[in-house]
Design a protein around this motif. Sequence first.
Motif, PDB file in Angstrom:
ATOM      1  N   ASP A  14     -40.895 -25.686  18.160  1.00 16.28           N
ATOM      2  CA  ASP A  14     -40.018 -26.203  17.103  1.00 16.28           C
ATOM      3  C   ASP A  14     -40.820 -26.981  16.071  1.00 16.28           C
ATOM      4  O   ASP A  14     -41.827 -27.617  16.404  1.00 16.28           O
ATOM      5  N   VAL A  15     -40.366 -26.918  14.823  1.00 18.18           N
ATOM      6  CA  VAL A  15     -40.911 -27.719  13.735  1.00 18.18           C
ATOM      7  C   VAL A  15     -39.733 -28.380  13.043  1.00 18.18           C
ATOM      8  O   VAL A  15     -38.836 -27.692  12.541  1.00 18.18           O
ATOM      9  N   LEU A  16     -39.719 -29.705  13.049  1.00 21.09           N
ATOM     10  CA  LEU A  16     -38.644 -30.464  12.401  1.00 21.09           C
ATOM     11  C   LEU A  16     -39.240 -31.391  11.355  1.00 21.09           C
ATOM     12  O   LEU A  16     -40.272 -32.022  11.592  1.00 21.09           O
ATOM     13  N   VAL A  17     -38.562 -31.478  10.219  1.00 16.91           N
ATOM     14  CA  VAL A  17     -38.956 -32.409   9.166  1.00 16.91           C
ATOM     15  C   VAL A  17     -37.757 -33.313   8.912  1.00 16.91           C
ATOM     16  O   VAL A  17     -36.660 -32.828   8.606  1.00 16.91           O
ATOM     17  N   ASP A  18     -37.963 -34.633   9.040  1.00 19.72           N
ATOM     18  CA  ASP A  18     -36.842 -35.544   8.822  1.00 19.72           C
ATOM     19  C   ASP A  18     -36.727 -35.926   7.340  1.00 19.72           C
ATOM     20  O   ASP A  18     -37.514 -35.472   6.501  1.00 19.72           O
ATOM     21  N   TRP A  22     -44.826 -23.600   9.354  1.00 18.79           N
ATOM     22  CA  TRP A  22     -44.950 -22.469  10.273  1.00 18.79           C
ATOM     23  C   TRP A  22     -46.048 -21.523   9.792  1.00 18.79           C
ATOM     24  O   TRP A  22     -46.850 -21.034  10.584  1.00 18.79           O
ATOM     25  N   THR A  47     -43.002 -29.555  18.238  1.00 20.34           N
ATOM     26  CA  THR A  47     -42.918 -29.471  19.686  1.00 20.34           C
ATOM     27  C   THR A  47     -43.600 -28.172  20.101  1.00 20.34           C
ATOM     28  O   THR A  47     -43.267 -27.101  19.597  1.00 20.34           O
ATOM     29  N   GLU A  93     -40.467 -26.604   6.273  1.00 21.44           N
ATOM     30  CA  GLU A  93     -40.646 -26.085   7.627  1.00 21.44           C
ATOM     31  C   GLU A  93     -41.318 -24.708   7.595  1.00 21.44           C
ATOM     32  O   GLU A  93     -42.213 -24.429   8.389  1.00 21.44           O
ATOM     33  N   VAL A 118     -43.009 -35.048  10.110  1.00 27.49           N
ATOM     34  CA  VAL A 118     -42.941 -33.771  10.807  1.00 27.49           C
ATOM     35  C   VAL A 118     -43.120 -33.998  12.302  1.00 27.49           C
ATOM     36  O   VAL A 118     -44.000 -34.746  12.721  1.00 27.49           O
ATOM     37  N   ARG A 119     -42.282 -33.336  13.079  1.00 26.61           N
ATOM     38  CA  ARG A 119     -42.410 -33.367  14.540  1.00 26.61           C
ATOM     39  C   ARG A 119     -42.520 -31.922  15.011  1.00 26.61           C
ATOM     40  O   ARG A 119     -41.607 -31.127  14.823  1.00 26.61           O
TER      41      ARG A 119
END
Length: 105
Positions: free
Chosen positions: A31-35, A8, A43, A4, A40-41
């Motif tokens: 937001d930055v999300l990594v599952d 960024w 927002t 993440e 990566v998602r």
Amino acid sequence: MKMEDSIWSLLEEVIDPELGVNIVDLGLVYDVLVDANRQVRITMTLTIPECPLADEIVDQVKNAASQVPGVEGVDVNLVWEPKWTPAKMNDAAREEFRARQTMTP
């Protein structure tokens, strides 16, 4: 460095073409999300919903995040709430924006 954090950092290289300031400092990235599958998602929003360069900015965001080793895919979720306002800019963005305004004849 966490994935993440790397994302960024690379997003700081994506410049809003109209304002000339990076999208992170402008406060456009929420937001930055990594599952667990390294999907990566991101927002984010834009300064205005009818931004004529929206596709270009989203493509740059996807390309930047995809540069991080191990990223398997990138999805950009454009949202309009909360609405972006200049209050979301950090101090660096405000200074850069002010500097650009004083250079304009």
